[in-house]
Design an enzyme around this catalytic site. Sequence first.
Site, PDB file in Angstrom:
ATOM      1  N   LYS A 213     -96.525 -28.113 -64.888  1.00 29.59           N
ATOM      2  CA  LYS A 213     -95.528 -27.508 -65.785  1.00 29.59           C
ATOM      3  C   LYS A 213     -96.178 -26.718 -66.912  1.00 29.59           C
ATOM      4  O   LYS A 213     -97.343 -26.909 -67.249  1.00 29.59           O
ATOM      5  CB  LYS A 213     -94.561 -28.582 -66.281  1.00 29.59           C
ATOM      6  N   ARG A 248     -93.726 -37.484 -59.624  1.00 33.87           N
ATOM      7  CA  ARG A 248     -93.320 -36.348 -58.796  1.00 33.87           C
ATOM      8  C   ARG A 248     -94.385 -35.259 -58.924  1.00 33.87           C
ATOM      9  O   ARG A 248     -94.547 -34.674 -59.996  1.00 33.87           O
ATOM     10  CB  ARG A 248     -91.955 -35.841 -59.278  1.00 33.87           C
TER      11      ARG A 248
HETATM   12  N1  HH2 Z   1     -88.854 -31.068 -61.955  1.00 33.80           N
HETATM   13  C1  HH2 Z   1     -88.531 -30.045 -61.149  1.00 33.80           C
HETATM   14  C2  HH2 Z   1     -87.570 -30.214 -60.129  1.00 33.80           C
HETATM   15  N2  HH2 Z   1     -86.990 -31.406 -59.920  1.00 33.80           N
HETATM   16  N3  HH2 Z   1     -86.753 -33.691 -60.487  1.00 33.80           N
HETATM   17  C3  HH2 Z   1     -87.064 -34.732 -61.276  1.00 33.80           C
HETATM   18  N4  HH2 Z   1     -86.504 -35.930 -61.066  1.00 33.80           N
HETATM   19  N5  HH2 Z   1     -87.971 -34.604 -62.303  1.00 33.80           N
HETATM   20  C4  HH2 Z   1     -88.590 -33.414 -62.574  1.00 33.80           C
HETATM   21  O1  HH2 Z   1     -89.372 -33.365 -63.548  1.00 33.80           O
HETATM   22  C5  HH2 Z   1     -88.269 -32.286 -61.755  1.00 33.80           C
HETATM   23  C6  HH2 Z   1     -87.317 -32.465 -60.703  1.00 33.80           C
HETATM   24  C7  HH2 Z   1     -89.193 -28.714 -61.346  1.00 33.80           C
HETATM   25  O2  HH2 Z   1     -90.334 -28.577 -60.547  1.00 33.80           O
HETATM   26  P1  HH2 Z   1     -90.397 -27.778 -59.157  1.00 33.80           P
HETATM   27  O3  HH2 Z   1     -89.507 -28.416 -58.146  1.00 33.80           O
HETATM   28  O4  HH2 Z   1     -91.798 -27.661 -58.713  1.00 33.80           O
HETATM   29  O5  HH2 Z   1     -89.906 -26.328 -59.513  1.00 33.80           O
HETATM   30  P2  HH2 Z   1     -88.566 -25.551 -59.244  1.00 33.80           P
HETATM   31  O6  HH2 Z   1     -87.461 -26.275 -59.949  1.00 33.80           O
HETATM   32  O7  HH2 Z   1     -88.837 -24.169 -59.793  1.00 33.80           O
HETATM   33  O8  HH2 Z   1     -88.311 -25.553 -57.759  1.00 33.80           O
END
Ligand code: HH2
Length: 274
Positions: A213, A248
Amino acid sequence: MRPPVIMGVVNVTPDSFSDGGLFLDADAAVEQGRRLAAEGAAILDLGGESTRPGAAPVPEDEELRRVLPVVERLAGGEAAHARLSIDTTKATVAAAALGAGATIVNDVSAFRFDPAMAGLVADSGVDCCLMHMLGEPRTMQEDPRYDDVVSDVKAFLEERLAFAVSEGVDEEHVWLDPGIGFGKTVEHNLELLRRLDEIVAIGRPVAIGTSRKSFLGKLAGGRDEGERLPGTIAANVLALERGATIFRVHDVAQNADALAVAAATFRLDVGERA
Ligand code: HH2
């Protein structure tokens, strides 16, 4: 303190902040899921809608078209023993994924965006992860403010937990997540990590998503997404020490090694591995 459980991220999206477009194709997503399970992910978190700051909402049929074939194939044995989590705020998408073999609903809106979500989770008897976010992804990073970020996030999660239970969800099936990066400044994220034990004190397993992040990039002198693994590991080890359970991450092998060493130091059993 519970042993760490690794949740590997598979984003079936064109626009996720760190891996957008890499796994949009179902074959590539399945292969990534298989790889992360082999590297030690006990859970695979499959998402078809980016929640990065400013992201545009994805229509339900498009989200389903992206994730459902991937859930079906990974549930059909391609992910070894890893459990499947569906990262969605839409009850129809969650229902289809549960029907195809997912057993966890990861809802970054904590049952706020879709009124049918809590009932679905209650009726299905599956686990769910309820996350804190200030507002919605489109606007959440526009000058986020709190009285006290940890107390505010804790009160929100307690309220969401009570709501889930009032809708029939078994409390034992609820995990809580402070939502690192979701409507938070660098200092808000650091304060949440520093005082994560206050969130853990609610009594439910705490999930944490620091992986790659932007606050990690800023703290390390402006690192790009692909250069944030050392920062991710540092944040995750600190979170483990303060009681987090579910991690995660995009980079499963490296986080699994770091958390195994940290867990052994804290005399925790080795966490579940797929
Ligand atoms: N962060 C993201 C997405 N889902 N779910 C939980 N429970 N906690 C988190 O911190 C979280 C999440 C964001 O990361 P990412 O999926 O890599 O990115 P994007 O939302 O751009 O797909």
